[in-house]
Motif scaffolding. Structure first.
Motif, short mmCIF file in Angstrom:
data_model
loop_
_atom_site.label_atom_id
_atom_site.label_comp_id
_atom_site.label_asym_id
_atom_site.label_seq_id
_atom_site.Cartn_x
_atom_site.Cartn_y
_atom_site.Cartn_z
N GLU A 20 0.85 -1.20 0.00
CA GLU A 20 0.00 0.00 0.00
C GLU A 20 0.88 1.24 0.00
N LEU A 30 5.06 2.71 1.56
CA LEU A 30 6.34 2.46 2.20
C LEU A 30 6.74 3.74 2.90
N ILE A 77 9.68 5.77 5.00
CA ILE A 77 11.09 5.77 5.37
C ILE A 77 11.30 6.87 6.39
N PRO A 115 14.10 8.67 8.57
CA PRO A 115 15.55 8.78 8.77
C PRO A 115 15.92 8.67 10.24
N VAL A 173 9.42 0.04 -6.97
CA VAL A 173 8.36 1.00 -6.72
C VAL A 173 8.56 2.27 -7.54
N GLU A 194 7.71 1.53 -11.24
CA GLU A 194 6.33 1.17 -11.49
C GLU A 194 5.47 2.43 -11.69
N LYS A 247 9.87 12.25 7.56
CA LYS A 247 9.73 10.95 6.92
C LYS A 247 9.42 11.09 5.45
N LEU A 248 9.54 9.98 4.77
CA LEU A 248 9.33 9.94 3.34
C LEU A 248 8.33 8.81 3.08
N GLU A 249 7.23 9.12 2.40
CA GLU A 249 6.27 8.07 2.09
C GLU A 249 6.29 7.78 0.59
N ILE A 250 6.34 6.51 0.26
CA ILE A 250 6.31 6.12 -1.15
C ILE A 250 5.04 5.32 -1.38
N ILE A 251 4.20 5.82 -2.25
CA ILE A 251 2.95 5.13 -2.54
C ILE A 251 3.00 4.62 -3.97
N PRO A 252 3.05 3.32 -4.14
CA PRO A 252 3.16 2.77 -5.49
C PRO A 252 1.93 3.12 -6.33
N ALA A 253 2.08 3.07 -7.64
CA ALA A 253 0.95 3.26 -8.54
C ALA A 253 -0.11 2.21 -8.21
N VAL A 272 3.31 6.67 -9.27
CA VAL A 272 3.98 6.57 -7.97
C VAL A 272 3.97 7.95 -7.32
N LEU A 301 16.92 9.05 -1.36
CA LEU A 301 16.70 7.67 -0.93
C LEU A 301 18.01 7.02 -0.53
#
Lengths: 77, 77
Positions: free
Chosen positions: A25, A27, A29, A31, A68, A71, B26-32, B39, B65
């Motif tokens: 859903e 990710l 990260i 630090p 990711v 994609e 923080k860093l949020e990565i939301i895939p397609a 993304v 990243l």
């Protein structure tokens, strides 16, 4: 003296299970900081929104980050 | 027909500003996904918890990243 500082890491256990990019859903990260001395990577799964902490140093996470970011829709300008 | 599907991307505008790893909460990565075809990378800043959408294809984000995953405590087993 930093020893008295309260450590508030989000992750207690770290999963070594493989996470499929499609099952993800999101990710997160986080630090390293004053509240937690290590980088934390938290995967939220699509299925039942389960959260899993992943090892930032694992090869799996590097591949996942790569997958990711790749994609994406292939719209050209 | 997927055309009638509601698109619910989180990001409306995408910032091209450089984000310093140290300034990052923080860093949020939301895939397609079905809700958003691209993304999305959302940076939450330490200062006033401001959220910024970043371009997943930018070189800056790749460096970020890398920096974030390297910025860890050097505890060896």
């Amino acid at each position: 003296v930093p020893l008295s500082r309260t450590v508030r890491c989000t992750c207690i256990t770290i999963s070594n299970k493989f996470v499929h990019p499609k099952a993800l859903e999101k990710l997160e990260i986080i630090p390293a900081s004053q509240s937690c001395p290590r980088v934390e990577i938290i995967a939220t799964m699509k299925k039942n929104a389960e959260k899993r902490c992943l090892d930032p140093e694992s090869k799996a996470i590097k591949n996942l980050l790569k997958a990711v970011s790749k994609e994406r829709s292939k719209k050209s300008p």
